[in-house]
Design an enzyme around this catalytic site. Structure first.
Site, mmCIF file in Angstrom:
data_model
loop_
_atom_site.group_PDB
_atom_site.id
_atom_site.type_symbol
_atom_site.label_atom_id
_atom_site.label_comp_id
_atom_site.label_asym_id
_atom_site.label_seq_id
_atom_site.Cartn_x
_atom_site.Cartn_y
_atom_site.Cartn_z
ATOM 1 N N LYS A 143 34.274 0.181 14.662
ATOM 2 C CA LYS A 143 34.815 1.629 14.970
ATOM 3 C C LYS A 143 34.799 1.671 16.600
ATOM 4 C CE LYS A 143 34.092 4.181 10.883
ATOM 5 N NZ LYS A 143 33.178 4.982 10.064
ATOM 6 N N ARG B 199 29.124 -1.242 5.116
ATOM 7 C CA ARG B 199 30.613 -1.292 4.823
ATOM 8 C C ARG B 199 31.094 -1.881 5.808
ATOM 9 N NH1 ARG B 199 35.263 1.606 5.676
ATOM 10 N NH2 ARG B 199 36.658 1.717 4.026
#
Length: 310
Positions: free
Chosen positions: A232, A273
Protein backbone atom coordinates in the site's frame (compact mmCIF):
# COMPACT_ATOMS: atom_id res chain seq x y z
CA UNK A 1 2.14 -28.76 30.30
CA UNK A 2 -0.12 -27.58 27.47
CA UNK A 3 -0.13 -29.07 23.97
CA UNK A 4 1.34 -25.83 22.68
CA UNK A 5 4.20 -25.97 25.13
CA UNK A 6 4.92 -29.64 24.37
CA UNK A 7 4.92 -29.18 20.60
CA UNK A 8 6.58 -25.78 20.47
CA UNK A 9 3.58 -24.37 18.64
CA UNK A 10 1.13 -21.61 19.48
CA UNK A 11 -2.51 -22.03 20.41
CA UNK A 12 -5.10 -21.81 17.59
CA UNK A 13 -6.02 -18.34 16.38
CA UNK A 14 -9.71 -17.49 16.71
CA UNK A 15 -11.24 -18.35 13.34
CA UNK A 16 -14.71 -18.00 11.83
CA UNK A 17 -16.95 -20.95 11.10
CA UNK A 18 -15.81 -23.26 8.30
CA UNK A 19 -12.39 -21.67 7.78
CA UNK A 20 -8.94 -22.95 8.79
CA UNK A 21 -8.14 -22.90 12.50
CA UNK A 22 -4.39 -22.99 12.74
CA UNK A 23 -1.79 -22.36 15.41
CA UNK A 24 -0.64 -19.17 13.73
CA UNK A 25 -1.95 -16.20 11.76
CA UNK A 26 -3.34 -17.26 8.38
CA UNK A 27 -2.08 -16.02 5.01
CA UNK A 28 -4.54 -14.84 2.36
CA UNK A 29 -3.06 -14.68 -1.14
CA UNK A 30 -4.39 -12.02 -3.51
CA UNK A 31 -5.64 -12.97 -6.97
CA UNK A 32 -6.58 -9.73 -8.75
CA UNK A 33 -8.64 -10.46 -11.87
CA UNK A 34 -8.63 -6.80 -12.85
CA UNK A 35 -6.94 -4.75 -15.58
CA UNK A 36 -6.18 -1.79 -13.31
CA UNK A 37 -4.83 -3.00 -9.99
CA UNK A 38 -2.37 -0.53 -8.45
CA UNK A 39 -0.04 -3.37 -7.45
CA UNK A 40 0.16 -5.72 -10.43
CA UNK A 41 -1.27 -3.71 -13.33
CA UNK A 42 -3.57 -6.38 -14.73
CA UNK A 43 -0.95 -9.12 -14.73
CA UNK A 44 -3.52 -11.78 -13.79
CA UNK A 45 -6.49 -10.37 -15.71
CA UNK A 46 -6.65 -13.36 -18.06
CA UNK A 47 -8.56 -16.21 -16.29
CA UNK A 48 -5.97 -18.85 -17.17
CA UNK A 49 -3.17 -16.72 -15.81
CA UNK A 50 -5.23 -15.94 -12.70
CA UNK A 51 -5.73 -19.66 -12.09
CA UNK A 52 -2.04 -20.41 -12.56
CA UNK A 53 -1.23 -17.60 -10.15
CA UNK A 54 -3.70 -18.92 -7.58
CA UNK A 55 -2.22 -22.42 -7.72
CA UNK A 56 1.28 -20.95 -7.39
CA UNK A 57 0.19 -19.04 -4.26
CA UNK A 58 -1.17 -22.26 -2.77
CA UNK A 59 2.19 -23.93 -3.38
CA UNK A 60 3.87 -21.01 -1.60
CA UNK A 61 1.72 -21.53 1.48
CA UNK A 62 -1.49 -19.51 1.07
CA UNK A 63 -4.28 -20.70 3.38
CA UNK A 64 -6.99 -18.72 1.55
CA UNK A 65 -7.11 -17.20 -1.94
CA UNK A 66 -8.92 -13.86 -2.29
CA UNK A 67 -10.32 -13.40 -5.81
CA UNK A 68 -11.40 -9.89 -6.78
CA UNK A 69 -12.78 -8.42 -9.98
CA UNK A 70 -13.03 -4.76 -8.96
CA UNK A 71 -10.04 -2.54 -8.28
CA UNK A 72 -10.35 -0.50 -5.08
CA UNK A 73 -7.25 1.64 -5.65
CA UNK A 74 -7.83 5.35 -4.94
CA UNK A 75 -9.69 6.92 -7.85
CA UNK A 76 -10.74 3.62 -9.45
CA UNK A 77 -14.04 3.43 -11.35
CA UNK A 78 -16.38 0.50 -10.85
CA UNK A 79 -16.95 -2.13 -13.56
CA UNK A 80 -20.52 -3.16 -14.44
CA UNK A 81 -21.78 -6.08 -12.38
CA UNK A 82 -21.86 -8.30 -15.48
CA UNK A 83 -18.17 -7.62 -16.07
CA UNK A 84 -17.28 -8.32 -12.46
CA UNK A 85 -19.12 -11.65 -12.66
CA UNK A 86 -17.35 -12.50 -15.90
CA UNK A 87 -14.00 -11.87 -14.28
CA UNK A 88 -14.36 -13.73 -11.01
CA UNK A 89 -16.72 -16.67 -11.45
CA UNK A 90 -14.53 -18.92 -13.63
CA UNK A 91 -11.57 -18.37 -11.31
CA UNK A 92 -13.53 -18.93 -8.09
CA UNK A 93 -15.16 -22.05 -9.53
CA UNK A 94 -11.93 -23.65 -10.73
CA UNK A 95 -9.93 -22.88 -7.58
CA UNK A 96 -12.71 -24.12 -5.28
CA UNK A 97 -13.14 -27.27 -7.37
CA UNK A 98 -9.43 -27.96 -6.87
CA UNK A 99 -9.90 -27.83 -3.09
CA UNK A 100 -8.74 -24.30 -2.32
CA UNK A 101 -10.38 -22.18 0.35
CA UNK A 102 -11.56 -19.25 -1.76
CA UNK A 103 -12.68 -15.78 -0.72
CA UNK A 104 -14.46 -13.44 -3.13
CA UNK A 105 -13.56 -9.77 -2.80
CA UNK A 106 -16.74 -7.92 -3.74
CA UNK A 107 -19.12 -5.20 -2.57
CA UNK A 108 -22.06 -6.54 -4.60
CA UNK A 109 -24.59 -9.01 -3.23
CA UNK A 110 -25.22 -10.53 -6.65
CA UNK A 111 -21.53 -11.26 -7.16
CA UNK A 112 -21.24 -12.65 -3.64
CA UNK A 113 -24.24 -14.93 -4.15
CA UNK A 114 -22.97 -16.28 -7.46
CA UNK A 115 -19.46 -16.77 -6.08
CA UNK A 116 -20.75 -18.69 -3.06
CA UNK A 117 -22.71 -20.91 -5.43
CA UNK A 118 -19.46 -21.43 -7.35
CA UNK A 119 -17.68 -22.56 -4.18
CA UNK A 120 -16.42 -19.46 -2.35
CA UNK A 121 -16.04 -20.11 1.39
CA UNK A 122 -15.73 -16.45 2.44
CA UNK A 123 -17.06 -13.09 1.23
CA UNK A 124 -14.66 -10.18 1.68
CA UNK A 125 -16.74 -7.00 1.48
CA UNK A 126 -14.51 -3.94 1.76
CA UNK A 127 -17.58 -1.78 2.31
CA UNK A 128 -18.70 -3.73 5.37
CA UNK A 129 -22.13 -4.18 3.81
CA UNK A 130 -22.64 -0.46 3.19
CA UNK A 131 -22.24 -0.37 -0.60
CA UNK A 132 -25.10 -2.79 -1.29
CA UNK A 133 -28.03 -2.99 1.16
CA UNK A 134 -28.75 -6.51 -0.06
CA UNK A 135 -25.36 -7.83 1.07
CA UNK A 136 -25.99 -8.50 4.77
CA UNK A 137 -29.39 -10.22 4.25
CA UNK A 138 -27.79 -12.33 1.53
CA UNK A 139 -24.95 -13.41 3.80
CA UNK A 140 -27.44 -14.27 6.52
CA UNK A 141 -29.27 -16.59 4.13
CA UNK A 142 -26.06 -18.10 2.75
CA UNK A 143 -24.48 -18.78 6.14
CA UNK A 144 -21.06 -18.08 4.66
CA UNK A 145 -18.42 -16.24 6.74
CA UNK A 146 -17.82 -12.66 5.70
CA UNK A 147 -15.30 -9.88 6.27
CA UNK A 148 -16.62 -6.46 7.25
CA UNK A 149 -14.04 -3.79 6.50
CA UNK A 150 -14.02 -0.23 7.80
CA UNK A 151 -15.21 1.91 4.87
CA UNK A 152 -16.35 5.47 4.32
CA UNK A 153 -17.03 5.59 0.60
CA UNK A 154 -16.05 4.36 -2.83
CA UNK A 155 -12.50 4.67 -4.13
CA UNK A 156 -13.16 7.72 -6.31
CA UNK A 157 -13.68 9.97 -3.30
CA UNK A 158 -12.78 8.02 -0.17
CA UNK A 159 -9.72 10.06 0.83
CA UNK A 160 -11.92 13.12 1.37
CA UNK A 161 -13.36 11.23 4.35
CA UNK A 162 -9.98 10.62 6.03
CA UNK A 163 -10.85 12.83 9.03
CA UNK A 164 -10.86 11.35 12.56
CA UNK A 165 -10.93 12.52 16.16
CA UNK A 166 -9.03 9.42 17.24
CA UNK A 167 -8.65 6.96 14.37
CA UNK A 168 -8.56 3.85 16.55
CA UNK A 169 -11.62 4.81 18.58
CA UNK A 170 -13.52 5.94 15.49
CA UNK A 171 -12.68 2.82 13.46
CA UNK A 172 -13.63 0.54 16.36
CA UNK A 173 -16.94 2.35 16.88
CA UNK A 174 -17.81 2.23 13.17
CA UNK A 175 -16.82 -1.43 12.83
CA UNK A 176 -18.83 -2.29 15.94
CA UNK A 177 -21.86 -0.71 14.26
CA UNK A 178 -21.28 -2.90 11.19
CA UNK A 179 -21.00 -6.03 13.33
CA UNK A 180 -24.26 -5.12 15.08
CA UNK A 181 -25.95 -4.51 11.74
CA UNK A 182 -24.73 -7.89 10.48
CA UNK A 183 -25.99 -9.70 13.57
CA UNK A 184 -29.32 -7.86 13.35
CA UNK A 185 -29.56 -9.05 9.73
CA UNK A 186 -29.24 -12.64 10.94
CA UNK A 187 -25.54 -13.38 10.42
CA UNK A 188 -24.17 -15.52 13.29
CA UNK A 189 -21.39 -13.75 15.19
CA UNK A 190 -19.03 -16.67 14.58
CA UNK A 191 -19.27 -15.99 10.84
CA UNK A 192 -17.88 -12.45 11.14
CA UNK A 193 -14.38 -11.11 10.54
CA UNK A 194 -13.45 -7.43 10.82
CA UNK A 195 -10.82 -5.44 8.93
CA UNK A 196 -9.63 -1.95 10.00
CA UNK A 197 -9.29 -0.97 6.33
CA UNK A 198 -5.72 0.26 6.05
CA UNK A 199 -5.47 2.75 3.20
CA UNK A 200 -9.23 3.18 2.81
CA UNK A 201 -10.17 6.74 3.76
CA UNK A 202 -6.98 6.88 5.81
CA UNK A 203 -3.79 8.85 5.57
CA UNK A 204 -0.38 7.38 6.39
CA UNK A 205 -0.50 8.51 10.03
CA UNK A 206 -3.90 6.84 10.45
CA UNK A 207 -2.58 3.54 9.09
CA UNK A 208 0.45 3.58 11.38
CA UNK A 209 -1.66 4.41 14.41
CA UNK A 210 -4.03 1.53 13.68
CA UNK A 211 -1.11 -0.85 13.27
CA UNK A 212 0.48 0.34 16.48
CA UNK A 213 -2.73 -0.22 18.42
CA UNK A 214 -4.07 -3.24 16.57
CA UNK A 215 -4.32 -5.23 19.79
CA UNK A 216 -6.86 -2.68 21.02
CA UNK A 217 -8.93 -3.17 17.87
CA UNK A 218 -8.89 -6.94 18.32
CA UNK A 219 -9.78 -6.76 22.01
CA UNK A 220 -12.52 -4.16 21.57
CA UNK A 221 -14.36 -6.00 18.79
CA UNK A 222 -13.86 -9.58 19.93
CA UNK A 223 -13.86 -10.89 16.36
CA UNK A 224 -11.10 -12.29 14.14
CA UNK A 225 -9.19 -9.47 12.46
CA UNK A 226 -7.96 -9.41 8.86
CA UNK A 227 -5.13 -6.99 8.05
CA UNK A 228 -4.47 -5.89 4.48
CA UNK A 229 -1.38 -3.74 4.10
CA UNK A 230 0.02 -5.37 0.95
CA UNK A 231 2.11 -2.94 -1.12
CA UNK A 232 0.00 0.00 0.00
CA UNK A 233 0.87 3.62 -0.61
CA UNK A 234 1.81 4.44 2.98
CA UNK A 235 4.62 1.89 2.72
CA UNK A 236 5.79 3.41 -0.55
CA UNK A 237 5.99 6.85 1.06
CA UNK A 238 7.89 5.52 4.06
CA UNK A 239 10.46 3.94 1.72
CA UNK A 240 10.72 6.84 -0.73
CA UNK A 241 13.99 7.33 -2.59
CA UNK A 242 16.14 9.69 -0.47
CA UNK A 243 17.54 11.43 -3.55
CA UNK A 244 14.45 11.88 -5.72
CA UNK A 245 11.77 11.76 -3.05
CA UNK A 246 9.75 9.36 -5.19
CA UNK A 247 7.74 6.67 -3.38
CA UNK A 248 9.04 3.16 -3.76
CA UNK A 249 7.16 1.34 -6.58
CA UNK A 250 4.41 -1.04 -5.50
CA UNK A 251 6.18 -4.19 -6.67
CA UNK A 252 9.16 -3.37 -4.43
CA UNK A 253 7.16 -3.11 -1.20
CA UNK A 254 6.90 -6.82 -0.35
CA UNK A 255 9.62 -6.84 2.32
CA UNK A 256 7.89 -3.94 4.06
CA UNK A 257 4.58 -5.80 3.77
CA UNK A 258 6.12 -8.85 5.45
CA UNK A 259 7.29 -6.61 8.31
CA UNK A 260 3.73 -5.33 8.75
CA UNK A 261 2.49 -8.94 8.71
CA UNK A 262 4.84 -9.76 11.60
CA UNK A 263 3.58 -6.76 13.58
CA UNK A 264 -0.03 -7.75 12.90
CA UNK A 265 0.52 -11.40 13.78
CA UNK A 266 2.24 -10.46 17.04
CA UNK A 267 -0.87 -8.49 18.00
CA UNK A 268 -3.35 -11.29 17.36
CA UNK A 269 -4.39 -10.86 13.71
CA UNK A 270 -6.39 -13.80 12.41
CA UNK A 271 -5.15 -13.37 8.84
CA UNK A 272 -2.97 -11.12 6.69
CA UNK A 273 -3.81 -10.41 3.04
CA UNK A 274 -0.72 -10.24 0.81
CA UNK A 275 0.68 -10.55 -2.70
CA UNK A 276 3.99 -12.18 -1.71
CA UNK A 277 2.81 -15.33 0.02
CA UNK A 278 6.12 -17.18 0.37
CA UNK A 279 7.86 -14.58 2.55
CA UNK A 280 4.71 -13.94 4.60
CA UNK A 281 4.13 -17.64 5.24
CA UNK A 282 7.61 -17.82 6.73
CA UNK A 283 7.13 -14.58 8.66
CA UNK A 284 3.93 -15.62 10.45
CA UNK A 285 5.44 -18.96 11.45
CA UNK A 286 8.47 -17.23 12.93
CA UNK A 287 6.19 -14.80 14.75
CA UNK A 288 4.08 -17.60 16.23
CA UNK A 289 7.16 -19.43 17.49
CA UNK A 290 8.69 -16.25 18.90
CA UNK A 291 5.42 -15.34 20.63
CA UNK A 292 5.27 -18.77 22.22
CA UNK A 293 8.80 -18.40 23.57
CA UNK A 294 7.99 -14.98 24.98
CA UNK A 295 4.63 -15.89 26.52
CA UNK A 296 4.45 -15.44 30.32
CA UNK A 297 3.73 -18.50 32.42
CA UNK A 298 0.79 -19.09 34.72
CA UNK A 299 1.25 -20.17 38.30
CA UNK A 300 0.77 -23.77 37.14
CA UNK A 301 3.65 -23.41 34.71
CA UNK A 302 1.66 -23.45 31.45
CA UNK A 303 2.27 -20.55 29.07
CA UNK A 304 -0.33 -17.83 28.75
CA UNK A 305 -0.38 -17.31 24.97
CA UNK A 306 -0.86 -13.88 23.50
CA UNK A 307 -0.30 -11.94 20.31
CA UNK A 308 -0.39 -14.38 17.38
CA UNK A 309 -1.96 -17.02 19.60
CA UNK A 310 -5.15 -15.20 20.60
Amino acid sequence: MSTAARTGRAAPVLSPRGLPRLERTLVMGIVNVTPDSFSDGGRWFDPDRALAHGFALLEEGADILDVGGESTRPGATRPPVEEELRRVLPVVRALAAAGAKVSVDTMRAEVAARAVEAGAALVNDVSGGLADPAMLPLMARAGTPCVLMHWRGHSAGMQAHAVYDDVVTDVVDELRARVEAAVDAGIPPDCLVVDPGLGFAKRAEHNWRLLGRLREVTAALGRPVLVGAARKTFLGHLLRDPETGRPRPAHLRDAATSAVSVLAAAQGAWCVRVHDVASTADAVRVTARWSLENAPETAAGAPVLRGAQL
